[in-house]
Every structure is written in structure tokens, then in C-alpha cells.
Design a protein around this motif. Structure first.
Motif, short mmCIF file in Angstrom:
data_model
loop_
_atom_site.label_atom_id
_atom_site.label_comp_id
_atom_site.label_asym_id
_atom_site.label_seq_id
_atom_site.Cartn_x
_atom_site.Cartn_y
_atom_site.Cartn_z
N ARG A 344 43.01 52.70 8.13
CA ARG A 344 43.08 51.88 8.23
C ARG A 344 44.07 50.98 10.19
NH1 ARG A 344 47.59 48.55 7.95
NH2 ARG A 344 48.65 49.77 6.39
N LYS A 347 44.14 45.60 14.68
CA LYS A 347 41.80 45.59 14.95
C LYS A 347 41.67 45.70 16.49
CE LYS A 347 38.59 42.73 13.63
NZ LYS A 347 38.17 42.67 12.09
N GLU A 358 32.49 51.32 8.27
CA GLU A 358 34.08 50.27 8.91
C GLU A 358 33.78 48.82 7.98
OE1 GLU A 358 32.78 49.83 12.47
OE2 GLU A 358 34.59 48.15 12.95
N SER A 360 35.92 45.09 7.69
CA SER A 360 37.58 44.15 7.94
C SER A 360 37.30 43.13 6.64
CB SER A 360 36.41 43.32 9.31
OG SER A 360 36.25 43.77 10.08
N TYR A 367 43.99 43.67 11.11
CA TYR A 367 43.72 45.44 11.00
C TYR A 367 42.13 44.99 10.97
CZ TYR A 367 47.71 45.35 9.11
OH TYR A 367 49.23 46.13 9.14
N LYS A 368 41.01 46.59 11.54
CA LYS A 368 39.57 47.27 10.74
C LYS A 368 40.23 48.59 9.64
CE LYS A 368 39.15 48.60 15.32
NZ LYS A 368 38.66 49.33 16.62
#
Ligand code: HSE
Length: 392
Positions: A344, A347, A358, A360, A367-368
Motif C-alpha cells: 500500500r 497515491k 493494481e 484503488s 492510497y493505491k
């Protein structure tokens, strides 16, 4: 008649007395003799209880009593437990303990003293409470090269992680609930920082490879760094976060660690919820076997203690061999072991690792998250601003 003394009349000690009383006939049938608790050591008074007349506050009443065949140490901690256990073994009494701290610190020495005195030192209840795992490792899984032991070895943290996952509850109140239910250690740091499962995986790894594994050399990460964002990402990925105590072989090297693990429904430990514990053992011939049950609690833990008492009662004056050589086993540097990871990141952080997936989440726009390809622990630790969990 086999006479037993119990050191400590707390949760487990009172459970041992209860199991021996309630299952008296069953225990007698398995042992071929009657087992009788003749002494109980505790600093407290228990007026009106079943043990009132056999209670002592002086350890020497037990150490000096030649009629005591087996001593059950369920006080916890290493002092004075170590001195008491050593004295009992040297005086020709077999010992049963549930004390993981004692076994993890002094196992090889106490096993040797028992052997030299032709008595036994047994500790089935020290790992996984009521789950049979020590005897299976010592007596059953003996034809295999053990490739992995992975366990959910701490009920408190599993309870907390399960509640956080199911109810979206926060860490602190859930820990308080676990303490109120009596699952947590007196100092819950040992649970939430992973020190409790660290001692347990050290014991299991020592038995799997026959050499002492020093728990202080095991990399240990608890669950205090797990956030609700991590749990939400895990959920979105169809996975759960569990605290694993593990040892495993990679390219011939044995590694051991305690760390959060992210697992999917295909993993045998995925369904282990709440306060329950489970241990998966992988042998090179056997494949996976799993042991599941109550990892704490008075009667389940006492059940394991009494199973050891029965074995010892059947082998008074005969040592049953346990191999845990005192020379320390050399563990691999965990930062060199490879794994795939959940990562984590903020962004706008740079992505400098191999990405397989990936993700979101609208609830966590800051976060991504990623699932990585194979990386070493050192490589993932070098990713700046990353929170990461091993994928298992
Ligand atoms: N505090 C421990 C647990 C008790 O939560 O599993 C058993 O060792």
C-alpha cells in the motif's frame, strides 16, 4: 496410584484438576492406573475449594515429597518456573509444562536433565493450547523433510483481526474485548507485537529440525501496524490478513519469522477465525497437514497437559527421547527470502517494483495498492513509504 503435584492454581492449573476429576475413569483407562493430585502450590488461598486441603505455599513441600511422581508447572514465566522444574527433574520427578517461555528459553537443557535422571519433560500445551502438535511432530511426521510450518498461533490477535475484518471495528476496543474474555497475555504486548507466537514457532521449528532455535533470532512483526485501509484492500482482493508464525525452507536454508500474512480462500488457514488457532505442516512426502482447535482456555489447554501426564504416568523411570540439540540452528537472513507482497502506497508515490495487480478504493482515495511479483524482503523494505504484507 500415580501422584501429581500442580505448580500454580490459575486458569490452567484449575483446569488440570478439573479434567483429572471429571474424566477420572477415562484417564485411568488410558493410564492403567489412577492419577491423583496430591499437592497444589499457589501463593493464594482457596477457601472452600476442592484443593483447600492439599494447598501449599512452599515449593519444598513438593520438591521434598518422594511420593510425588509428576509435577505440572503451569505458573508461566521463566522465574521461578525454571528453578522449580530443574529441581523436580533432578529429584527424579517427571514434569509437564504449558509454559512456552520456559520451553523456548530452556528446552534443550531441561530435556537433557530429564534424560539424565530417567524421567520426562513434556510440553504439549506450550504451543497451540489444546491442539495436538508437539507429539505429532515428534512421533508422527518423522518420515519427512519438513518444508514449512505456518501457524495462526495466537488467539488474541486472530480474534482482533477477525473482528476488524467482519465488523470494521478499530484495534484498541477489540483488544480490550479480547482481554476481558481472558484470551490475552497479562501484558498484551506479547500478543499484539508477536512475541507470544514467536516463542511458539521457535519451539515447533526446534522440534522439526532437532536443533534449538533461539526465539530472539526470529524476525518478529505484530499486528499493530495493520490499518483499516489494509483490511479494506484485503477484502476487495478477496483475501484476509492473519498473523503467521512460520518457518520454511527456501533453497535449502531454513527461515523463521512472525509477520502478518495476506491469504486467499485457497489457503488452508483462511477459515481459521476468532480465537481459534491452527498449524499447517508441509512435509516433502506428506504434503500439507493441518491441526486446528482452541489455542488457549482453561479446559482445552488442560486437556493437552493431562495427555502429557498420562504418557509420563505410563513411563515412570523411562525417558522418552525428545531431540532438541542445544547447538543453535542457524537461520537464514529473512530479508534475503523471497515472496510476493501486498503493498500500500500513497497515491502519488513512485512505483519501483514488479507489479502483478493494481487496486484503488473509493473509500481510501489517498492510497493505491499493488500485488507484486517475487521480491526479497530487503527489496520490499527499500520501497519508500510502502506498507507491505507477505502474500502466502
Ligand atoms: N495469549 C495467548 C493467545 C494465550 O492469545 O493465544 C495462549 O498462549
Amino acid at each position: 496410584m500415580v501422584n501429581v503435584a500442580v505448580l500454580g492454581y490459575g486458569t490452567i492449573g484449575s483446569g488440570v484438576v478439573e479434567v483429572l476429576a471429571k474424566n477420572k475413569e477415562i484417564v485411568k483407562e488410558h493410564t492403567g492406573d489412577e492419577i491423583r493430585v496430591t499437592r497444589v502450590l499457589d501463593l493464594r488461598e482457596f477457601p472452600g475449594s476442592a484443593i483447600e486441603k492439599i494447598l501449599t505455599h512452599d515449593f519444598n513441600d513438593i520438591a521434598d515429597d518422594d511420593s510425588v511422581d509428576i509435577v505440572v508447572e503451569v505458573m508461566g514465566g521463566t522465574r521461578p518456573a525454571y528453578d522449580f522444574v530443574k529441581t523436580c527433574l533432578e529429584r527424579g520427578k517427571s514434569v509437564v509444562t504449558s509454559n512456552k517461555a520456559l520451553v523456548a528459553a530452556y528446552g534443550p537443557e531441561l530435556i537433557r536433565i530429564a534424560r539424565e535422571n530417567r524421567v520426562n519433560f513434556m510440553f504439549e500445551a506450550s504451543v497451540g493450547g489444546g491442539i495436538p502438535i508437539i507429539r505429532p511432530l515428534l512421533r508422527c511426521i518423522t518420515a519427512d523433510d519438513i518444508l514449512e510450518i505456518s501457524g495462526i498461533l495466537n488467539g488474541t490477535t486472530n480474534f482482533i483481526l477477525t473482528k476488524m475484518y467482519n465488523e470494521g471495528s478499530a484495534f484498541e476496543p477489540t483488544l480490550k474485548e479480547a482481554q476481558a474474555l481472558g484470551y490475552a497475555e497479562a501484558d498484551p504486548t506479547a500478543d499484539i507485537e508477536g512475541y507470544d507466537p514467536c516463542r511458539k514457532i521457535a519451539i515447533l521449528t526446534s522440534l522439526a529440525y532437532g536443533r534449538f532455535v533461539d526465539f530472539e533470532e526470529i524476525s518478529c512483526t505484530g499486528i499493530t501496524g495493520i490499518t483499516s485501509a489494509d483490511i479494506a484492500f484485503a477484502k476487495a482482493l478477496g483475501k484476509k490478513i492473519k498473523l503467521f508464525g512460520s518457518s520454511f525452507k527456501q533453497n535449502g536454508t531454513v527461515y523463521a519469522e512472525v509477520a502478518p500474512a495476506m491469504i486467499g480462500p485457497e489457503h488452508p488457514l483462511y477459515a481459521v477465525e476468532d480465537v481459534m488457532n491452527a498449524i499447517m505442516v508441509t512435509g516433502n512426502m506428506l504434503g500439507n497437514v493441518m491441526f486446528y482447535g482452541a489455542g488457549a482456555g482453561s479446559l482445552p489447554t488442560a486437556s493437552a497437559v493431562v495427555s502429557d501426564i498420562i504418557v509420563e504416568a505410563k513411563h515412570l523411570d523411562e525417558n522418552i527421547k525428545i531431540v532438541m540439540e542445544p547447538e543453535k540452528m542457524v537461520l537464514g537472513d529473512i530479508s534475503k527470502a523471497t515472496s510476493r507482497y501486498f503493498v500500500r502506497l500513497p497515491k502519488d508515490a513512485e512505483v519501483s517494483f514488479p507489479v502483478e495487480e493494481e487496486l484503488s478504493l473509493p473509500d481510501y482515495p489517498e492510497y493505491k495498492a499493488f500485488l507484486t511479483g517475487e521480491m526479497t524482503g530487503a527489496e520490499i523494505a527499500a520501497v519508500s513509504e510502502a506498507a507491505f504484507i507477505k502474500l502466502r
